[in-house]
Design an enzyme around this catalytic site. Structure first.
Site, PDB file in Angstrom:
ATOM      1  N   ASP A 294       0.853  -1.190   0.000  1.00  0.00           N
ATOM      2  CA  ASP A 294       0.000   0.000   0.000  1.00  0.00           C
ATOM      3  C   ASP A 294       0.888   1.238   0.000  1.00  0.00           C
ATOM      4  O   ASP A 294       1.097   1.890   1.022  1.00  0.00           O
ATOM      5  CB  ASP A 294      -0.898  -0.022   1.237  1.00  0.00           C
ATOM      6  CG  ASP A 294      -2.063   0.959   1.140  1.00  0.00           C
ATOM      7  OD1 ASP A 294      -2.379   1.386   0.013  1.00  0.00           O
ATOM      8  OD2 ASP A 294      -2.651   1.279   2.184  1.00  0.00           O
TER       9      ASP A 294
ATOM     10  N   GLU B 124      -6.704   5.248  -8.529  1.00  0.00           N
ATOM     11  CA  GLU B 124      -7.951   5.754  -7.956  1.00  0.00           C
ATOM     12  C   GLU B 124      -8.552   6.926  -8.719  1.00  0.00           C
ATOM     13  O   GLU B 124      -7.857   7.888  -9.072  1.00  0.00           O
ATOM     14  CB  GLU B 124      -7.706   6.167  -6.497  1.00  0.00           C
ATOM     15  CG  GLU B 124      -8.978   6.515  -5.749  1.00  0.00           C
ATOM     16  CD  GLU B 124      -8.844   6.312  -4.252  1.00  0.00           C
ATOM     17  OE1 GLU B 124      -9.720   6.807  -3.523  1.00  0.00           O
ATOM     18  OE2 GLU B 124      -7.872   5.663  -3.811  1.00  0.00           O
TER      19      GLU B 124
ATOM     20  N   LYS C  97      -9.876   2.149  -8.708  1.00  0.00           N
ATOM     21  CA  LYS C  97     -10.410   2.353  -7.368  1.00  0.00           C
ATOM     22  C   LYS C  97     -11.510   3.409  -7.385  1.00  0.00           C
ATOM     23  O   LYS C  97     -11.345   4.489  -7.940  1.00  0.00           O
ATOM     24  CB  LYS C  97      -9.305   2.788  -6.408  1.00  0.00           C
ATOM     25  CG  LYS C  97      -8.357   1.681  -6.013  1.00  0.00           C
ATOM     26  CD  LYS C  97      -7.251   2.174  -5.100  1.00  0.00           C
ATOM     27  CE  LYS C  97      -7.713   2.336  -3.687  1.00  0.00           C
ATOM     28  NZ  LYS C  97      -6.576   2.686  -2.780  1.00  0.00           N
TER      29      LYS C  97
ATOM     30  N   THR D 285     -13.077   1.127  -2.666  1.00  0.00           N
ATOM     31  CA  THR D 285     -12.336   1.578  -1.499  1.00  0.00           C
ATOM     32  C   THR D 285     -13.235   2.372  -0.552  1.00  0.00           C
ATOM     33  O   THR D 285     -14.420   2.570  -0.826  1.00  0.00           O
ATOM     34  CB  THR D 285     -11.117   2.413  -1.968  1.00  0.00           C
ATOM     35  OG1 THR D 285     -10.281   2.694  -0.850  1.00  0.00           O
ATOM     36  CG2 THR D 285     -11.561   3.725  -2.613  1.00  0.00           C
TER      37      THR D 285
ATOM     38  N   PHE E 267     -11.649  -1.024   5.248  1.00  0.00           N
ATOM     39  CA  PHE E 267     -10.609  -0.283   5.964  1.00  0.00           C
ATOM     40  C   PHE E 267     -10.587  -0.688   7.437  1.00  0.00           C
ATOM     41  O   PHE E 267     -11.242  -0.068   8.270  1.00  0.00           O
ATOM     42  CB  PHE E 267     -10.860   1.217   5.818  1.00  0.00           C
ATOM     43  CG  PHE E 267     -10.305   1.811   4.551  1.00  0.00           C
ATOM     44  CD1 PHE E 267     -10.277   1.095   3.372  1.00  0.00           C
ATOM     45  CD2 PHE E 267      -9.819   3.114   4.536  1.00  0.00           C
ATOM     46  CE1 PHE E 267      -9.776   1.647   2.196  1.00  0.00           C
ATOM     47  CE2 PHE E 267      -9.305   3.675   3.375  1.00  0.00           C
ATOM     48  CZ  PHE E 267      -9.279   2.939   2.202  1.00  0.00           C
TER      49      PHE E 267
END
Length: 317
Positions: free
Chosen positions: A16, A95, A131, A155, A177
């Site tokens: 990440d 993203e 994303k 996400t 998350f």
């Protein structure tokens, strides 16, 4: 054998970060980026050539400053993805602008633009995950994109309702998350949680088991970790995306890794199947203060970092 190497036997490990050096060090299968990570990497001197190439592209792609800026930002995200794909054997996640989180059509347009830029660079769309924030609109955009063979990573996912909407839309992957869920509960209840009692771990476990029990193809990639304990409790999850600092800790640990999640154990669980339309989704989100607050906060933070990135880039156009 390190804890990290043991974990890789059960779970696909994803880095990440937008830092190429960190990715090369830990040898993950995939990597994920977001506006915050790209901003952090773009500010580093060693990646100036990546930024300069995007600026050159942007200047040649638009007639107004705003057109050049948008083209530059798009190319910058893709450039970081291209560099990462030279290191990882699998996929990279790129993203969509968080400011499009409530706009289905513009999210679809942006995703198609990213894919076109990757394909122009010779990268197959099979190696890209787009994303999108897990709003209702984000899920609907993903449903359209998946039908076009554009794989999506949903996400800012904090709730079971979001997870159900995603699997019903047929998305490729979700990123619940873990750490941010823990953050909320620690603040709300004034106490810490560890191990299997961690609310983030509980949430991902429930989602993973539901997907496996009912045969959904959507895979689960736990994200946003605060400690190694959360990761060890999710050993067996399809994927886990982990930041460099925790990857370092896992690499230096030798604690044994025990399989915690598996399709076999999920099959025996008594978990009813549900289906959600827009009204049902919005109601369940309304009833979940943590998910509502964390989704809104996450969108604001990614949007703010995109604005910072634009300010940085604008000075170079």
């Amino acid at each position: 054998m390190s804890t990290l190497e043991q974990l890789k036997k059960f779970t696909t490990v994803v880095a990440d970060t937008g830092d190429f050096e960190a990715i090369g060090k830990y040898k993950p299968t995939d990597a994920t980026t977001n506006p915050s990570l790209v901003l952090a990497a773009a500010l580093k001197e060693q990646y100036a050539s990546v930024v300069d190439d995007a600026v050159k592209f942007g200047n040649a792609s638009g007639s107004t400053v705003e057109e050049k800026l948008e083209a530059t930002i798009d190319k910058l995200f893709v450039n970081f993805g291209l560099e990462i794909l030279k290191i990882v054997p699998g996929r990279v996640s790129t993203e969509v602008d968080a400011r499009l989180s409530f706009d289905v059509e513009k999210s679809i347009t942006k995703a198609r633009r990213f894919i076109q830029l990757y394909e122009d660079a010779g990268i197959s769309r099979d190696r890209i995950l787009i994303k999108l924030g897990t709003t209702w609109e984000g899920v609907q955009a993903a449903k359209v994109l998946e039908a076009e063979g554009i794989h999506c990573n949903m996400t800012l996912l904090f709730s079971f309702a979001q997870a159900v909407a995603c699997c019903e839309a047929g998305v490729t992957l979700i990123s619940p998350f873990v750490g941010r869920i823990l953050d909320w509960y620690k603040k709300a209840e004034g106490k810490d949680f560890v191990g299997a009692e961690d609310p983030g771990v509980v949430s991902v476990t429930e989602i993973y088991n539901y997907y496996k029990k009912y045969g959904y193809k959507t895979v689960v990639m736990g994200a946003s970790f605060r400690n190694t304990g959360e990761i060890l409790e999710l050993a067996g999850c399809d994927l886990l995306t982990i930041g460099p600092s925790i990857l370092e800790k896992l690499q230096n640990m030798t604690d044994p890794v025990v399989l915690k999640l598996s399709p076999d154990s999920a099959a025996s669980l008594n978990q009813p199947k549900i289906s959600l339309d827009e009204k049902g989704f919005r109601w369940l989100m309304n009833e979940d203060a943590m998910a509502t607050e964390k989704l809104a906060e996450g969108i604001r933070k990614f949007a703010a970092d995109t604005v910072k990135l634009e300010t940085f880039v604008r000075a170079k156009i």
